[in-house]
Design an enzyme around this catalytic site. Structure first.
Site, PDB file in Angstrom:
ATOM      1  N   HIS A 126     -23.454 117.272  78.711  1.00 58.21           N
ATOM      2  CA  HIS A 126     -23.707 116.187  78.452  1.00 58.21           C
ATOM      3  C   HIS A 126     -24.054 115.035  79.169  1.00 58.21           C
ATOM      4  O   HIS A 126     -24.900 113.775  78.643  1.00 58.21           O
ATOM      5  CB  HIS A 126     -24.327 116.385  76.601  1.00 58.21           C
ATOM      6  CG  HIS A 126     -25.021 115.758  75.658  1.00 58.21           C
ATOM      7  ND1 HIS A 126     -26.461 115.663  76.127  1.00 58.21           N
ATOM      8  CD2 HIS A 126     -24.964 113.943  75.345  1.00 58.21           C
ATOM      9  CE1 HIS A 126     -27.068 115.105  75.094  1.00 58.21           C
ATOM     10  NE2 HIS A 126     -26.146 113.668  75.364  1.00 58.21           N
TER      11      HIS A 126
ATOM     12  N   ASP B 185     -19.711 109.960  67.768  1.00 57.87           N
ATOM     13  CA  ASP B 185     -21.722 109.653  69.072  1.00 57.87           C
ATOM     14  C   ASP B 185     -21.758 108.068  69.110  1.00 57.87           C
ATOM     15  O   ASP B 185     -21.518 107.208  67.880  1.00 57.87           O
ATOM     16  CB  ASP B 185     -22.420 110.089  68.555  1.00 57.87           C
ATOM     17  CG  ASP B 185     -23.278 110.688  68.956  1.00 57.87           C
ATOM     18  OD1 ASP B 185     -23.424 110.411  70.174  1.00 57.87           O
ATOM     19  OD2 ASP B 185     -24.818 111.635  68.562  1.00 57.87           O
TER      20      ASP B 185
END
Ligand code: HEM
Length: 438
Positions: free
Chosen positions: A346, A248
């Protein structure tokens, strides 16, 4: 989520943008060198420093010396506050304070002075010190451990201190997003402090010192504790994983990108309309406590989880092909003629290209507060996003994500805050002085 970018090819987005930022300085250990400049950048520095390519290659693969963690030093003083562009540390406390009844502008100025002086002492290079009145010896024996302390003002601060005329338009309340499940008691606040350090005791000590310095002027409204991977835990510096297991931070804007400063920092003199001059060199922090519904998430196959994000779980490569650092191709199709990056993935829905160029620097921390009343982990992401204007960063992206992001089925936004984080303090100054004495 981290500003730290991947691996051996990309410079870390956490690398300082300019000497005016709170860039880590001496001692330039290998860890700090790699940990802040990214391996490629570090390699360049080593070569530029006279070492050969072989040294650079060795530095890229050698594990971090654990003894270097304490020596990490990020200066408190600078045109910008520290704790924005540097890699997110292993430990964090995010804390909001409310002013005590009757505490006025003068009292607030005194508090910011005490806080800045204490932060300056605790982040001092080599042997940090602490104002004697607040010390508890918890951080004794430790170096600064990359401690940063970052201060911000919430919207309510301005009315409390008679400074409504100086309140930035950019500090307008965030809109209600339909899927929000916000707890008002853990949201917003007059003042916000972000403490980050690579050592848990150093971080705790800084928090206690600031609490003591606030005594009588402000009290804690809410506190959230976060963490990231400890430097040296991986064989080489890598972008962190979040508690869903994804890498991330890969596609964060990087300080070396053209336009990075304009996206993240308020320009000198303020910005037309949305930010007054006292915010020059500052930024706006959106803070969201986002619970991950991990029990549901863990039931998905890895292939399904990857579709939800649009990147491979193992190495963070986009499903459109290549490696983690390959630009995402939102137009790519699979052999079966379906979009390689699904319509509700996403990274498609959040991409600047899907949001009129809206971008932010994400620099968050994981959290885990045991088991919730529903019997599942009370765990997730303390999402912290930095931008020059939330209306051109977080707000349009979250509007889009709230309605059409496949990941949102596995998330719950439980708390929210927006804070104006002014520029940094020079020698003898305190953070917010231009506002409070302007
Ligand atoms: C717990 C919640 C969240 C998780 C687990 C999560 C996870 C991820 C992951 C794994 C990536 C891909 C790697 C990367 O580029 O960093 C990503 C990208 C991104 N996320 Fe999130 N995210 C969350 C919440 C949010 C929120 C609330 C926003 C903004 C409102 C956001 C904005 C972005 C953006 C802008 C990207 C880069 C997209 C691109 O490739 O251009 N994320 N996120």
């Amino acid at each position: 989520m981290s500003t730290v970018n991947d691996d051996t090819t990309a410079p870390k987005s956490g690398a300082p943008a300019a000497p005016t930022t709170g860039a880590p300085t001496a001692p330039v250990t290998r860890r700090r060198l790699l940990g802040t400049a990214g391996a490629a950048g570090a390699a360049g520095l080593l070569v530029g420093g006279g070492a050969g390519a072989a040294t650079a290659a060795a530095a890229r693969t050698e594990p971090t010396a654990l003894s270097s963690v304490g020596t990490g030093h990020i200066p408190f003083e600078g045109a910008r506050q520290a704790g924005i562009v540097e890699p997110a540390q292993a430990r964090a406390h995010l804390v909001a304070f409310d002013l005590a009844p009757g505490a006025d502008r003068r009292a607030a100025a005194g508090l910011l002075r005490r806080w800045s002086d204490a932060a300056r002492e605790m982040t001092r290079e080599g042997r940090p010190t602490t104002p004697a009145a607040y010390d508890d010896q918890v951080a004794d024996d430790a170096g600064p451990s990359s401690l940063t302390v970052t201060f911000g003002f919430g919207r309510s601060f301005f009315a409390r201190t008679g400074l409504t005329g100086q309140r930035p338009q950019a500090l307008a309340p965030l809109p209600d997003f339909p899927a929000d499940a916000l707890d008002a008691r853990r949201s917003n606040g007059d003042l916000w402090v972000q403490i980050g350090a690579d050592d848990a005791l150093v971080a705790f000590h800084a928090l206690r010192v600031l609490q003591k310095a606030a005594h009588g002027t402000a009290s804690v409204r809410w506190q959230m504790n976060g963490f990231n991977r400890t430097p040296g835990a991986t064989a080489r510096p890598m972008t962190v994983r979040n508690l869903m297991g994804q890498i991330d931070g890969t596609n964060n804007p990087k300080p070396t990108d053209p336009g990075f400063d304009q996206k993240v920092f308020v320009p000198a003199g303020g910005s037309a309309g949305s930010s007054p001059a006292w915010m020059a060199g500052g930024s706006y922090a959106v803070v969201r406590r986002i619970r991950m519904l991990l029990d549901s998430w863990d039931h998905l196959s890895v292939a399904r989880q990857e579709k939800v994000i649009g990147r491979r779980k193992s190495d963070g490569a986009p499903l459109s092909g290549g490696t983690a650092t390959t630009p995402v191709n939102l137009a790519a199709f699979d052999a079966d003629n379906s979009l390689a990056i699904a319509g509700d993935a996403h990274i498609r829905v959040a991409a600047a290209a899907s949001n009129g160029g809206a971008a932010m620097l994400r620099r968050g921390f994981s959290y885990h507060d045991g088991i919730g009343s529903d019997g599942s982990p009370d765990a997730g992401l303390l999402f912290v996003a930095w931008q020059a204007d939330p209306m051109r960063g977080f707000v349009p992206v979250q509007r889009k994500l709230d309605g059409s992001d496949g990941l949102s089925r596995f998330l719950r936004h439980e708390a929210s805050g927006l804070f104006a984080v002014p520029g940094g303090a020079g020698p003898g100054e305190y953070v917010g002085q231009r506002l409070l004495e302007g």
